[in-house]
Write an enzyme that holds these catalytic residues in place. Structure first.
Site, PDB file in Angstrom:
ATOM      1  N   LYS A  83     -38.221 -51.043 -43.653  1.00 26.70           N
ATOM      2  CA  LYS A  83     -37.758 -49.879 -42.882  1.00 26.70           C
ATOM      3  C   LYS A  83     -36.258 -49.675 -43.055  1.00 26.70           C
ATOM      4  O   LYS A  83     -35.662 -48.794 -42.434  1.00 26.70           O
ATOM      5  CB  LYS A  83     -38.034 -50.086 -41.392  1.00 26.70           C
ATOM      6  CG  LYS A  83     -39.477 -50.307 -41.030  1.00 26.70           C
ATOM      7  CD  LYS A  83     -39.561 -50.456 -39.501  1.00 26.70           C
ATOM      8  CE  LYS A  83     -40.923 -50.946 -39.059  1.00 26.70           C
ATOM      9  NZ  LYS A  83     -40.903 -51.284 -37.620  1.00 26.70           N
ATOM     10  N   HIS A 132     -30.212 -72.319 -56.257  1.00 23.59           N
ATOM     11  CA  HIS A 132     -31.438 -72.771 -55.578  1.00 23.59           C
ATOM     12  C   HIS A 132     -31.219 -74.220 -55.149  1.00 23.59           C
ATOM     13  O   HIS A 132     -31.792 -75.152 -55.706  1.00 23.59           O
ATOM     14  CB  HIS A 132     -32.620 -72.642 -56.546  1.00 23.59           C
ATOM     15  CG  HIS A 132     -33.976 -72.742 -55.921  1.00 23.59           C
ATOM     16  ND1 HIS A 132     -34.198 -73.216 -54.637  1.00 23.59           N
ATOM     17  CD2 HIS A 132     -35.207 -72.432 -56.419  1.00 23.59           C
ATOM     18  CE1 HIS A 132     -35.503 -73.189 -54.384  1.00 23.59           C
ATOM     19  NE2 HIS A 132     -36.129 -72.721 -55.451  1.00 23.59           N
TER      20      HIS A 132
HETATM   21  C1  NCD Z   1     -38.098 -71.721 -59.209  1.00 25.20           C
HETATM   22  C2  NCD Z   1     -37.366 -70.542 -58.596  1.00 25.20           C
HETATM   23  O1  NCD Z   1     -37.913 -69.886 -57.702  1.00 25.20           O
HETATM   24  O2  NCD Z   1     -36.235 -70.329 -59.007  1.00 25.20           O
HETATM   25  N1  NCD Z   1     -39.301 -71.998 -58.559  1.00 25.20           N
HETATM   26  C3  NCD Z   1     -39.292 -72.856 -57.501  1.00 25.20           C
HETATM   27  O3  NCD Z   1     -38.685 -72.605 -56.489  1.00 25.20           O
HETATM   28  N2  NCD Z   1     -39.918 -74.036 -57.647  1.00 25.20           N
HETATM   29  C4  NCD Z   1     -38.255 -71.607 -60.677  1.00 25.20           C
HETATM   30  C5  NCD Z   1     -38.924 -70.384 -61.233  1.00 25.20           C
HETATM   31  O4  NCD Z   1     -39.357 -69.492 -60.507  1.00 25.20           O
HETATM   32  O5  NCD Z   1     -39.004 -70.322 -62.463  1.00 25.20           O
END
Ligand code: NCD
Length: 307
Positions: A83, A132
Site C-alpha cells: 500500500k 548477509h
Molecule cells: C543466499 C542469499 O539469500 O543471499 N541464500 C541464503 O540466505 N542462504 C544465497 C543465494 O540466494 O544465492
C-alpha cells in the site's frame, strides 16, 4: 540509534563477539535443553520482502527452540508495503508488537533504515546485493566445526562474486582472522565489487588473487565457497543465461582438490554443484544449513541481552 544493538553489517561485531557467538552455538548444540526456555514470552518478527527458505525458517526455528514465538510476513505483497508504507514506518509499527526483527529486503540499506527507526534490535537477513551477516555467522560456525579453526587457510569464493551478498560479508569477516588468503574465482563480469576489493582486501593487506579458472585454483583451497549466479539482480536476462553455467562442480573436478577441502554453499543451489557431489564427505552445505539455526539462536540471545 540508541544503545539498542542491531546486526546490519558483520563488521560491527568484534572478532571476540563472533567467537563468543560460536562458543554459545556450540554449547546450544551440546545442551539444547538448557536453552529451551530462554526466550519464553519474547517475539521475533520476520519481515521478508524477498523470497527465502533457509534464512526465514532457520530464524523462526531458532526462536521457537528458545521458547519464544514468531510473527511476520514472507512476501512484500502481503504487507502494507504493497500500500506504499515505508520501511521506516513499518519498523516503528513492528516495534509495538515484537522484541526483535529479522528483515530481508531487495534494497541495499533497507535494514539499516529499519534499525534507525525501530525501538527493538534489527537483524539484516540480506539486503539486495550488499550484505548477509547471519549467513556469514553460519559460514563461520561451519568452517570452525569442519576445520577446528578460523584462521590460517586459503578460502576460494567461486561464482557470482559481484551480486552475491554472502560472499561480501564472508570476505569482510574472514579477513579479520590471521593467515587467511583468498582466491576469487569468477567470470570477469562477476568479479567482487570495487569496494570489497579496495576497502576490505587492499586496505587491510589481505593476500588475494583473482582467476576465472576453478580447476587452476582447486589444489590450493582449504575452503571452496560456491555461489549461485544471482538471476534476480541482473538487468539483462541474456547476460544471466550466458553466465549462469560458468561453473558446474562435478566429482571429477575434485580430483586435484585437497582431501581436507570443505565445500560450502549458502544455498539455494541451481546448477553450480551437481548432486553427485553431495555424497562426497567434503560437501558441507547441508551441515551448514543446520549450523544456521544454532548460530541464529546464539545471535538472538545476544541481541536480546539474555544470559
Ligand atoms: C543466499 C542469499 O539469500 O543471499 N541464500 C541464503 O540466505 N542462504 C544465497 C543465494 O540466494 O544465492
Amino acid at each position: 540509534m540508541s544503545d539498542i544493538r542491531h546486526l546490519i553489517d558483520i563488521s560491527t561485531l568484534t572478532v571476540e563477539e563472533i567467537d563468543a557467538l560460536i562458543k554459545t552455538a556450540l554449547d546450544i548444540i551440546e545442551n539444547p535443553a538448557k536453552y529451551s526456555e530462554k526466550c519464553r514470552g519474547k517475539k521475533l518478527a520476520t519481515l521478508f520482502y524477498e523470497p527465502s527458505t533457509r534464512t526465514r525458517l532457520s530464524f523462526e526455528s531458532a526462536m521457537l527452540e528458545l521458547g519464544g514465538s514468531v510473527i511476520g510476513f514472507s512476501e512484500a505483497q502481503s504487507s502494507s508495503a504493497s500500500k506504499g508504507e515505508s520501511v521506516a514506518d513499518t519498523a516503528k509499527v513492528i516495534s509495538c508488537f515484537a522484541d526483535i526483527i529479522a528483515m530481508r529486503h531487495p534494497l541495499e540499506g533497507a535494514p539499516m533504515v529499519a534499525a534507525l527507526n525501530a525501538s527493538i534490535p534489527v537483524i539484516n537477513a540480506g539486503d539486495g546485493g550488499h550484505n548477509h551477516p547471519t549467513q556469514t555467522l553460519t559460514d563461520l560456525l561451519t568452517i570452525y566445526r569442519e576445520k577446528g579453526r578460523l584462521g590460517h587457510m586459503t578460502v576460494g569464493c567461486c561464482g557470482d562474486l559481484k551480486f552475491g551478498r554472502t560472499v561480501h560479508s564472508l570476505i569482510a569477516a574472514m579477513s579479520r582472522y590471521e593467515g587467511v588468503d583468498f582466491v576469487l574465482i569468477s567470470p570477469e563480469e562477476l568479479r567482487v565489487p570495487e569496494n570489497v576489493r579496495n576497502d576490505i582486501l587492499k586496505a587491510n593487506n589481505i593476500p588475494y588473487r583473482e582467476t576465472e579458472s576453478l580447476l587452476e585454483a582447486m589444489p590450493d583451497l582449504d575452503i571452496l565457497y560456491m555461489t549461485r549466479v544471482q538471476r534476480e539482480r541482473f538487468i539483462s536476462e541474456a547476460d544471466y543465461v550466458r553466465l549462469k553455467d560458468t561453473y558446474i562442480m562435478t566429482p571429477d573436478k575434485l580430483m586435484d582438490a585437497k582431501e581436507t577441502l570443505s565445500i560450502l554453499h549458502p544455498l539455494p543451489r541451481v546448477n553450480e554443484i551437481s548432486v553427485a557431489v553431495d555424497k562426497d564427505p567434503r560437501a558441507c552445505y547441508f551441515r551448514q544449513v543446520l549450523n544456521g539455526k544454532y548460530i541464529r539462536m546464539a545471535l538472538i540471545l545476544m541481541l536480546l541481552g539474555v544470559k
